[in-house]
Motif scaffolding. Structure first.
Motif, PDB file in Angstrom:
ATOM      1  N   ALA A  30      32.864  31.392  36.908  1.00  0.00           N
ATOM      2  CA  ALA A  30      33.963  30.826  37.722  1.00  0.00           C
ATOM      3  C   ALA A  30      35.165  30.345  36.893  1.00  0.00           C
ATOM      4  CB  ALA A  30      33.438  29.713  38.608  1.00  0.00           C
ATOM      5  N   PRO A  31      34.958  29.638  35.774  1.00  0.00           N
ATOM      6  CA  PRO A  31      36.139  29.157  35.028  1.00  0.00           C
ATOM      7  C   PRO A  31      36.974  30.283  34.426  1.00  0.00           C
ATOM      8  CG  PRO A  31      34.117  28.015  34.330  1.00  0.00           C
ATOM      9  CD  PRO A  31      33.702  29.165  35.179  1.00  0.00           C
ATOM     10  N   HIS A  32      36.420  31.477  34.380  1.00  0.00           N
ATOM     11  CA  HIS A  32      37.128  32.605  33.763  1.00  0.00           C
ATOM     12  C   HIS A  32      37.760  33.549  34.799  1.00  0.00           C
ATOM     13  CE1 HIS A  32      35.430  31.502  29.886  1.00  0.00           C
ATOM     14  NE2 HIS A  32      34.302  31.307  30.523  1.00  0.00           N
ATOM     15  N   ILE A  33      37.668  33.170  36.071  1.00  0.00           N
ATOM     16  CA  ILE A  33      38.190  34.046  37.127  1.00  0.00           C
ATOM     17  C   ILE A  33      39.415  33.393  37.749  1.00  0.00           C
ATOM     18  CG2 ILE A  33      37.679  35.212  39.314  1.00  0.00           C
ATOM     19  CD1 ILE A  33      34.714  35.183  38.461  1.00  0.00           C
ATOM     20  N   SER A  41      48.224  40.525  44.084  1.00  0.00           N
ATOM     21  CA  SER A  41      48.597  41.682  43.259  1.00  0.00           C
ATOM     22  C   SER A  41      47.850  42.955  43.644  1.00  0.00           C
ATOM     23  CB  SER A  41      48.316  41.394  41.790  1.00  0.00           C
ATOM     24  OG  SER A  41      48.876  40.187  41.436  1.00  0.00           O
ATOM     25  N   CYS A  42      46.596  42.790  44.103  1.00  0.00           N
ATOM     26  CA  CYS A  42      45.754  43.961  44.402  1.00  0.00           C
ATOM     27  C   CYS A  42      46.020  44.531  45.796  1.00  0.00           C
ATOM     28  CB  CYS A  42      44.284  43.583  44.314  1.00  0.00           C
ATOM     29  SG  CYS A  42      43.772  42.960  42.710  1.00  0.00           S
ATOM     30  N   CYS A  43      46.816  43.853  46.589  1.00  0.00           N
ATOM     31  CA  CYS A  43      46.900  44.210  48.008  1.00  0.00           C
ATOM     32  C   CYS A  43      47.910  45.332  48.290  1.00  0.00           C
ATOM     33  CB  CYS A  43      47.199  42.969  48.833  1.00  0.00           C
ATOM     34  SG  CYS A  43      45.800  41.836  48.847  1.00  0.00           S
ATOM     35  N   GLY A 104      39.707  42.774  41.155  1.00  0.00           N
ATOM     36  CA  GLY A 104      39.806  41.823  40.048  1.00  0.00           C
ATOM     37  C   GLY A 104      38.528  41.644  39.258  1.00  0.00           C
ATOM     38  N   TYR A 105      37.394  42.008  39.819  1.00  0.00           N
ATOM     39  CA  TYR A 105      36.102  41.760  39.186  1.00  0.00           C
ATOM     40  C   TYR A 105      35.749  42.892  38.213  1.00  0.00           C
ATOM     41  CZ  TYR A 105      35.712  38.389  43.007  1.00  0.00           C
ATOM     42  OH  TYR A 105      35.942  37.364  43.882  1.00  0.00           O
ATOM     43  N   PRO A 106      34.746  42.657  37.325  1.00  0.00           N
ATOM     44  CA  PRO A 106      34.379  43.717  36.368  1.00  0.00           C
ATOM     45  C   PRO A 106      33.698  44.894  37.063  1.00  0.00           C
ATOM     46  CG  PRO A 106      33.283  41.623  35.843  1.00  0.00           C
ATOM     47  CD  PRO A 106      34.021  41.422  37.123  1.00  0.00           C
ATOM     48  N   LEU A 107      34.370  46.026  37.050  1.00  0.00           N
ATOM     49  CA  LEU A 107      33.873  47.216  37.748  1.00  0.00           C
ATOM     50  C   LEU A 107      33.611  48.333  36.750  1.00  0.00           C
ATOM     51  CD1 LEU A 107      36.502  47.365  40.647  1.00  0.00           C
ATOM     52  CD2 LEU A 107      34.205  46.371  40.734  1.00  0.00           C
ATOM     53  N   LEU A 108      32.509  49.031  36.955  1.00  0.00           N
ATOM     54  CA  LEU A 108      32.236  50.226  36.176  1.00  0.00           C
ATOM     55  C   LEU A 108      32.820  51.407  36.941  1.00  0.00           C
ATOM     56  CD1 LEU A 108      30.729  51.332  33.663  1.00  0.00           C
ATOM     57  CD2 LEU A 108      28.771  51.753  35.184  1.00  0.00           C
ATOM     58  N   ARG A 117      43.455  41.798  34.422  1.00  0.00           N
ATOM     59  CA  ARG A 117      43.683  41.198  33.090  1.00  0.00           C
ATOM     60  C   ARG A 117      44.005  39.705  33.153  1.00  0.00           C
ATOM     61  NH1 ARG A 117      40.659  43.999  30.010  1.00  0.00           N
ATOM     62  NH2 ARG A 117      40.660  46.075  30.891  1.00  0.00           N
ATOM     63  N   ARG A 118      44.158  39.161  34.364  1.00  0.00           N
ATOM     64  CA  ARG A 118      44.312  37.707  34.486  1.00  0.00           C
ATOM     65  C   ARG A 118      42.950  37.014  34.417  1.00  0.00           C
ATOM     66  NH1 ARG A 118      48.494  37.837  39.603  1.00  0.00           N
ATOM     67  NH2 ARG A 118      50.081  39.055  38.549  1.00  0.00           N
TER      68      ARG A 118
END
Ligand code: SF4
Length: 172
Positions: A30-33, A41-43, A104-108, A117-118
């Motif tokens: 959580a503190p890193h998101i 931005s993603c919308c 925004g989340y880590p995706l493969l 990158r935020r």
């Protein structure tokens, strides 16, 4: 039970799977998101598959005249943003598509890990159990969508992709 109903149940389970992934991600990172209400931005979503379009259409119909009028006002926006976006927020957040739930989340993706990158700016690694495969998600969604389209009553939802701006008008 009709195939379209089985598909809707499987879709609900897929959403639950993504929500469980998100909860585990936040429990650890959580503190890193940096993702937060108001960051849009993603919308830039333009279209969804049939079953997601169906679910969003149902949610919009149930959302009442105030939301419907806001969405209708967005229909002809020309700034490249999603028609469901208003003042940095999603007008249909609880019913947003799978892809929006992973933004925004880590995706493969095709063997490569990507994320906004935020996020995770102070980390050099992310545990593999907290990386979700977008390819696997898309494959599961595609299978569910095919099943849904086989027997859905409303012919508007027997097409692979639906543009959001077409989905919101006419609302009937
Ligand atoms: S559906 Fe909602 S979350 Fe997805 S791109 Fe549109 S405004 Fe953003």
């Amino acid at each position: 039970m009709k195939n379209s109903e089985i598909a809707l149940e499987r879709y609900r389970r897929l959403i639950a799977h993504v929500e469980a992934y998100e909860a585990a991600l936040y429990a650890k990172y959580a503190p890193h998101i940096a993702c937060t209400a108001g960051c849009d931005s993603c919308c830039i979503l333009e279209s969804v598959c049939a079953i997601e379009g169906f679910r969003m259409h149902e949610a919009l119909r149930a959302s009442g005249p105030a939301i419907l009028s806001l969405v209708a006002g967005n229909r002809d926006r020309a700034d490249g943003r999603c028609v469901l976006l208003l003042d940095g927020r999603c007008l249909l957040y609880a019913h947003r598509p799978i892809i929006c739930r992973t933004h925004g989340y880590p995706l493969l993706i095709e063997g490569r890990v990507d994320f906004c990158r935020r996020n995770f700016t102070e980390l050099s690694t992310i545990d593999s159990e907290n990386i979700i495969s977008l390819d696997a998600l898309n494959e599961a969604l595609a299978r569910i969508n095919i099943l849904f389209m086989e027997e859905v009553d409303d012919a508007r939802f027997r097409t692979d992709r639906l543009f959001l701006r077409e989905l919101i008008a006419p609302m009937s």
